[in-house]
Design an enzyme around this catalytic site. Structure first.
Site, PDB file in Angstrom:
ATOM      1  N   ASP A  33       0.850  -1.197   0.000  1.00 30.89           N
ATOM      2  CA  ASP A  33       0.000   0.000   0.000  1.00 30.89           C
ATOM      3  C   ASP A  33       0.888   1.251   0.000  1.00 30.89           C
ATOM      4  O   ASP A  33       1.628   1.479   0.947  1.00 30.89           O
ATOM      5  CB  ASP A  33      -0.888   0.014   1.249  1.00 30.89           C
ATOM      6  CG  ASP A  33      -1.811   1.222   1.233  1.00 30.89           C
ATOM      7  OD1 ASP A  33      -2.762   1.208   0.432  1.00 30.89           O
ATOM      8  OD2 ASP A  33      -1.561   2.190   1.980  1.00 30.89           O
ATOM      9  N   TYR A  38       3.200   9.959   0.817  1.00 33.87           N
ATOM     10  CA  TYR A  38       4.142   9.355   1.748  1.00 33.87           C
ATOM     11  C   TYR A  38       5.596   9.692   1.379  1.00 33.87           C
ATOM     12  O   TYR A  38       6.519   9.433   2.156  1.00 33.87           O
ATOM     13  CB  TYR A  38       3.967   7.824   1.841  1.00 33.87           C
ATOM     14  CG  TYR A  38       2.585   7.368   2.268  1.00 33.87           C
ATOM     15  CD1 TYR A  38       1.685   8.242   2.890  1.00 33.87           C
ATOM     16  CD2 TYR A  38       2.164   6.063   2.048  1.00 33.87           C
ATOM     17  CE1 TYR A  38       0.417   7.821   3.269  1.00 33.87           C
ATOM     18  CE2 TYR A  38       0.899   5.634   2.429  1.00 33.87           C
ATOM     19  CZ  TYR A  38       0.034   6.518   3.030  1.00 33.87           C
ATOM     20  OH  TYR A  38      -1.225   6.090   3.394  1.00 33.87           O
ATOM     21  N   LYS A  63      -2.138   6.186  -4.200  1.00 32.51           N
ATOM     22  CA  LYS A  63      -3.246   7.139  -4.002  1.00 32.51           C
ATOM     23  C   LYS A  63      -2.861   8.499  -4.550  1.00 32.51           C
ATOM     24  O   LYS A  63      -1.727   8.951  -4.303  1.00 32.51           O
ATOM     25  CB  LYS A  63      -3.554   7.282  -2.503  1.00 32.51           C
ATOM     26  CG  LYS A  63      -3.553   5.953  -1.755  1.00 32.51           C
ATOM     27  CD  LYS A  63      -3.895   6.097  -0.293  1.00 32.51           C
ATOM     28  CE  LYS A  63      -3.663   4.802   0.463  1.00 32.51           C
ATOM     29  NZ  LYS A  63      -2.292   4.574   0.911  1.00 32.51           N
ATOM     30  N   HIS A  96      -7.313   9.655  -2.387  1.00 30.98           N
ATOM     31  CA  HIS A  96      -6.862   9.527  -0.990  1.00 30.98           C
ATOM     32  C   HIS A  96      -7.855  10.128   0.011  1.00 30.98           C
ATOM     33  O   HIS A  96      -8.066   9.598   1.096  1.00 30.98           O
ATOM     34  CB  HIS A  96      -5.485  10.202  -0.859  1.00 30.98           C
ATOM     35  CG  HIS A  96      -4.657   9.699   0.269  1.00 30.98           C
ATOM     36  ND1 HIS A  96      -3.292   9.642   0.231  1.00 30.98           N
ATOM     37  CD2 HIS A  96      -5.002   9.221   1.495  1.00 30.98           C
ATOM     38  CE1 HIS A  96      -2.833   9.163   1.377  1.00 30.98           C
ATOM     39  NE2 HIS A  96      -3.851   8.897   2.163  1.00 30.98           N
TER      40      HIS A  96
END
Ligand SMILES: NC(=O)c1ccc[n+]([C@@H]2O[C@H](COP(=O)([O-])OP(=O)(O)OC[C@H]3O[C@@H](n4cnc5c(N)ncnc54)[C@H](OP(=O)(O)O)[C@@H]3O)[C@@H](O)[C@H]2O)c1
Length: 292
Positions: A33, A38, A63, A96
């Protein structure tokens, strides 16, 4: 979609994540994931390049961030993700969050005046077109509440394959889980262990169940989620925990029922707890729902 995946949020110490992803794949993880925000997808890409596991055996989710919701920005956002991960396609692309930010704001440190009104269906249609083009195999959403989904689903050509939301014994989301599952939307649980902040793993009852099964509270939490038909994506940087998180146990129906009756309610993730404009995201009754 493999039912246990590897979470990668806040796992961005240089060199560590690449090794973690490589180790995870070596010990059997096939689902990773990821997310643009990130800021660690290049590391994951390096690990994916190193593995000998055929691409089609891996399930890679990413995402798009809120500053790419304008439909004309969606294809470029996905090209960027694919470039970072060094992939030709994604198995799953998620929206997201159900709100948009201005294109210039590419961090989570935004202010209320940087939230912009892009209708969710405009973004969604651009995501549907990416399925047609083959760049993504499936599309889904994250942090979507029932009110938004009820308005959205009748307008979708492709119904979201998954809704990735915070679920653990202290944030059970029973109504939303039931609604999604009865509409063919698979729930993916993020922070399935409480995200290192919510005290699920120190809960007395969960600890007792763990003792009864000779396992850890983390394994109890994951097993309880899997028993509800929920996909889990725990994150760990430690090989022994990565292994442990793959080894779930069969809980008795009494244990499942008792965990479902835990009264403590705490959520880790909030879109931005000081932004009144986003209160509707998790408090749909007071909702000033956005344009769908
Ligand atoms: N869609 C969204 O908005 C959203 C939001 C949040 C998260 N996510 C996704 O969901 C993934 C999982 O959520 P999360 O990372 O916040 O939290 P989590 O997986 O619930 O918890 C991770 C924490 O638990 C520890 N841990 C892992 N396995 C353990 C075990 N067996 N025993 C004891 N402790 C253990 C980890 O420490 P060590 O690393 O030190 O082992 C880390 O501190 C994220 O990584 C991300 O991919 C998505």
């Amino acid at each position: 979609m493999p039912e246990i995946g590897l979470g990668t949020w806040k796992a961005n110490e240089t060199g560590v994540l690449q090794k973690t992803v490589k180790t995870a794949i070596d010990i059997g993880y096939r689902h990773i994931d990821c997310a643009k925000i990130y800021n660690n997808q290049r590391e994951i890409g390096k690990a994916l390049k190193e593995t000998n596991i055929p691409r089609e055996e891996l399930f890679i989710t990413s995402k798009i961030f809120q500053n790419k919701h304008r439909p004309e920005l969606v294809p470029g956002a996905v090209d960027e993700i694919l470039d970072e991960l060094q992939l030709d396609y994604l198995d799953m692309l998620l929206m997201h969050w159900p709100y948009a930010l201005i294109p210039e704001q590419n961090t989570t440190d935004f202010t209320a005046d940087e939230i912009e009104n892009v209708p969710i269906m405009d973004t969604w249609k651009a995501m549907e077109a990416l399925v047609d083009s083959g760049k993504v195999r499936a599309i889904g959403v994250s942090n979507f509440n029932k009110t938004i989904l009820e308005k959205m689903i009748p307008q979708c050509r492709i119904v979201p394959a998954t809704n990735q939301i915070e679920v653990h014994p202290y944030n059970q989301e029973r109504e939303l889980v039931t609604y999604c599952q009865s509409n063919g939307i698979v729930i993916t649980a993020y922070c399935p262990l409480g995200g290192g902040k919510i005290n699920v793993m120190n809960d007395d009852f969960i600890k007792r169940v763990a003792d009864a099964h000779g396992c850890t509270p983390a394994q109890v939490s994951l097993s309880w989620l899997l028993a509800r038909g929920i996909i889990v994506i725990p994150k760990s940087n430690h090989e022994f925990r990565l292994k442990q998180n793959l080894q779930t146990v069969t809980l008795t129906s009494d244990e499942l029922r008792m965990i479902s009756h835990i009264k403590t309610h705490e959520r880790k993730v909030d879109p931005k707890n000081d932004a009144e404009q986003l209160k509707w995201v998790f408090h749909e009754d007071e909702a000033k729902c956005p344009v769908i």
